[in-house]
Motif scaffolding. Sequence first.
Motif, PDB file in Angstrom:
ATOM      1  N   ALA A  47       0.852  -1.184   0.000  1.00 54.54           N
ATOM      2  CA  ALA A  47       0.000   0.000   0.000  1.00 54.54           C
ATOM      3  C   ALA A  47       0.891   1.238   0.000  1.00 54.54           C
ATOM      4  O   ALA A  47       1.994   1.214   0.545  1.00 54.54           O
ATOM      5  N   PRO A  48       0.417   2.321  -0.608  1.00 52.70           N
ATOM      6  CA  PRO A  48       1.231   3.538  -0.575  1.00 52.70           C
ATOM      7  C   PRO A  48       1.364   4.042   0.859  1.00 52.70           C
ATOM      8  O   PRO A  48       0.465   3.841   1.680  1.00 52.70           O
ATOM      9  N   PRO A  49       2.476   4.690   1.175  1.00 52.18           N
ATOM     10  CA  PRO A  49       2.668   5.184   2.541  1.00 52.18           C
ATOM     11  C   PRO A  49       1.632   6.256   2.888  1.00 52.18           C
ATOM     12  O   PRO A  49       1.190   7.016   2.032  1.00 52.18           O
ATOM     13  N   VAL A  50       1.252   6.289   4.137  1.00 55.00           N
ATOM     14  CA  VAL A  50       0.269   7.262   4.620  1.00 55.00           C
ATOM     15  C   VAL A  50       1.020   8.492   5.130  1.00 55.00           C
ATOM     16  O   VAL A  50       1.961   8.389   5.926  1.00 55.00           O
ATOM     17  N   ASP A  51       0.612   9.654   4.643  1.00 52.18           N
ATOM     18  CA  ASP A  51       1.219  10.905   5.093  1.00 52.18           C
ATOM     19  C   ASP A  51       0.536  11.333   6.390  1.00 52.18           C
ATOM     20  O   ASP A  51      -0.668  11.583   6.413  1.00 52.18           O
ATOM     21  N   PRO A  52       1.271  11.420   7.491  1.00 53.77           N
ATOM     22  CA  PRO A  52       0.656  11.765   8.764  1.00 53.77           C
ATOM     23  C   PRO A  52       0.022  13.167   8.769  1.00 53.77           C
ATOM     24  O   PRO A  52      -0.884  13.437   9.532  1.00 53.77           O
ATOM     25  N   LEU A  53       0.464  14.040   7.878  1.00 51.69           N
ATOM     26  CA  LEU A  53      -0.108  15.389   7.815  1.00 51.69           C
ATOM     27  C   LEU A  53      -1.506  15.387   7.184  1.00 51.69           C
ATOM     28  O   LEU A  53      -2.284  16.318   7.400  1.00 51.69           O
ATOM     29  N   ASP A  54      -1.832  14.346   6.403  1.00 50.93           N
ATOM     30  CA  ASP A  54      -3.155  14.246   5.786  1.00 50.93           C
ATOM     31  C   ASP A  54      -4.207  13.733   6.760  1.00 50.93           C
ATOM     32  O   ASP A  54      -5.395  13.851   6.505  1.00 50.93           O
ATOM     33  N   GLN A  55      -3.792  13.154   7.856  1.00 56.36           N
ATOM     34  CA  GLN A  55      -4.731  12.607   8.842  1.00 56.36           C
ATOM     35  C   GLN A  55      -5.147  13.681   9.851  1.00 56.36           C
ATOM     36  O   GLN A  55      -4.362  14.547  10.218  1.00 56.36           O
ATOM     37  N   GLU A  56      -6.379  13.620  10.274  1.00 52.40           N
ATOM     38  CA  GLU A  56      -6.846  14.572  11.290  1.00 52.40           C
ATOM     39  C   GLU A  56      -7.078  13.893  12.591  1.00 52.40           C
ATOM     40  O   GLU A  56      -7.421  12.807  12.729  1.00 52.40           O
TER      41      GLU A  56
END
Length: 56
Positions: A47-56
């Motif tokens: 899976a593509p890495p999750v950007d922590p800045l995109d999460q709320e």
Amino acid sequence: MTVVDCPTCGAKVEWKPENKFRPFCSERCKKIDLGAWAEEKYTIPAAPPVDPLDQE
């Protein structure tokens, strides 16, 4: 004695220390498999890495 199928051609292979190409039946099949890895024919899904800045 354990017998396995060659991953490249499907031939029966005895799994023993004397068989230096195991799990392959021959050096040829071993090199075919290595070539497939080198040409990136095998992949591991991810899976593509999750950007922590995109999460709320």
